[in-house]
Design an enzyme around this catalytic site. Structure first.
Site, short mmCIF file in Angstrom:
data_model
loop_
_atom_site.label_atom_id
_atom_site.label_comp_id
_atom_site.label_asym_id
_atom_site.label_seq_id
_atom_site.Cartn_x
_atom_site.Cartn_y
_atom_site.Cartn_z
N ARG A 275 0.84 -1.19 0.00
CA ARG A 275 0.00 0.00 0.00
C ARG A 275 0.88 1.24 0.00
O ARG A 275 1.89 1.31 0.70
CB ARG A 275 -0.94 0.02 1.22
N GLU A 304 -3.18 7.43 -5.15
CA GLU A 304 -3.31 6.64 -6.37
C GLU A 304 -4.44 7.19 -7.23
O GLU A 304 -5.55 7.39 -6.72
CB GLU A 304 -3.56 5.17 -6.05
N HIS A 323 -0.15 -0.35 -9.89
CA HIS A 323 -0.91 -1.21 -8.96
C HIS A 323 -1.39 -2.46 -9.71
O HIS A 323 -2.57 -2.82 -9.68
CB HIS A 323 -2.10 -0.46 -8.36
#
Length: 363
Positions: A275, A304, A323
């Protein structure tokens, strides 16, 4: 000892996308009758799918279940979700009380992945909404991605590719000179599913030394994995490659910050496939620019997506992916099937696996 909270077109079914003007956002969640509780399960009729599936997992739903999908941009993506009793949630939206209140029939949120930091579990629990995830789904894909990043950094693959793309052929000197990883030390922060698999691949396959910190794993349990347990700062100091595999919680925010990076070996690498908020991006860039760190491998960011002009996107010593560590055919299929199975379990009156707010069943 630092502790962190664990927390991380189909045939045969009608598909639908409702228009925004059909929404009545003033609707409230149905009131419970005397003697009824949140676990009185209605028949499943509508499921909202935040992101299209890559596999055919949606075919598991019976023909009478209508699948709802977001309308095309720039329309409100939740405009089609109002009838949904279950949501197959990705990571693009924030599932807080405001969003949940727009879905008066909602009973379950199934996250297609490990992390659920985009779901306000407290808000969901207060409204009687069950939240579950699929933590076993992306384990292999994310572990392999981590090892691929590690090797790409060690072998200077990005620099070699850029050199050739620029019409060059060497010279065979820095920055093209890489290192061997055999005998080097991998430091793991977190020994959960992914961390353990990374340890196994690197220890057995690459003959690396593996040290790790996890407050929920004892030194004896780590030793059974062939891993040396250590305090967090000890692991940070010993690592040639430091890889973080813990959930994003208030306790782990910027776990790898300027002070911890200063403790690392000069020329070490940082990897983060977990994360974004786990690693301080400003401190990371400072360390790479100064030469304190030889580079970094990132699949997650804070925020993000990162800004278009973020140096994390194109820094010559940082390998960055969007990601996508769990984005493999096998990983996505595993996650998608698991998420659908959790919805079906719940609406059969069964308790699905991997519920992150079990207290909702006691309300």
């Amino acid at each position: 000892m630092l502790e962190w909270e664990m927390g991380t077109s189909r045939g045969g079914v009608r598909e639908s996308c409702l228009c925004a003007h059909n929404l009545d956002t003033t609707q409230t969640r149905p009131q419970l009758k005397d003697g009824e509780n949140f676990m009185s399960i209605p028949a499943l009729t509508h499921v909202w799918v935040e992101v299209p599936f890559l596999s055919d997992a949606l075919k598991q739903f019976p023909d009478h279940v209508t699948l709802l999908f977001p309308p095309p941009p720039p329309a409100d993506p939740v405009a089609s979700a109002e009838p949904a009793q279950a949501v197959l949630a990705s990571s693009l939206l924030q599932y807080d009380g405001k969003l949940i209140d727009r879905l008066p029939n909602l009973r379950l949120i199934a996250r297609t992945g490990i992390g659920y930091d985009n779901v306000n579990v407290e808000d969901a629990t207060a409204r009687g909404i069950v939240v579950c995830n699929t933590p076993d789904g992306p384990t292999e894909s994310t572990a392999e991605h981590t090892v691929a990043m590690l090797l790409a950094l060690a072998k200077r693959l990005k620099q070699g590719n850029d050199n050739l793309a620029a019409g060059k052929w060497g010279p065979r000197e820095y920055p093209l000179v890489g290192v061997e990883v055999r005998g080097r030390t991998l430091g793991l922060v977190g020994l959960g599913r992914i961390g353990r698999r990374v340890a196994q691949i690197c220890r057995l396959g690459l003959e690396m030394n593996v040290v790790a910190h996890d407050p929920y794993v004892t030194p004896e349990q780590a030793a059974e994995l062939g891993v040396t347990w250590g305090e967090l700062d000890t692991v940070v100091e010993q690592a040639d490659f430091l890889s973080v595999h813990v959930p994003a919680t208030p306790q782990t925010y910027h776990l790898i910050d300027r002070d911890r990076i200063a403790r690392m070996k000069t020329g070490a690498y940082v990897l983060n496939m977990a994360r974004g908020p786990l690693v301080d991006p400003v401190a990371l860039l400072e360390a790479v620019d100064s030469g304190k760190l030889a580079g970094a491998g990132l699949d997650v960011f804070e925020p993000e997506p990162p800004p278009v002009d973020s140096r994390l996107r194109n820094h010559p010593l940082i390998i960055a992916t969007p990601h996508s560590a769990g984005l493999t055919e096998e990983g996505r299929a595993r996650i998608e099937y698991m998420a659908v199975e959790r919805v079906l379990d719940f609406f059969r009156g069964e308790r699905p696996p991997d519920v992150v707010n079990p207290q909702v069943f006691e309300q």
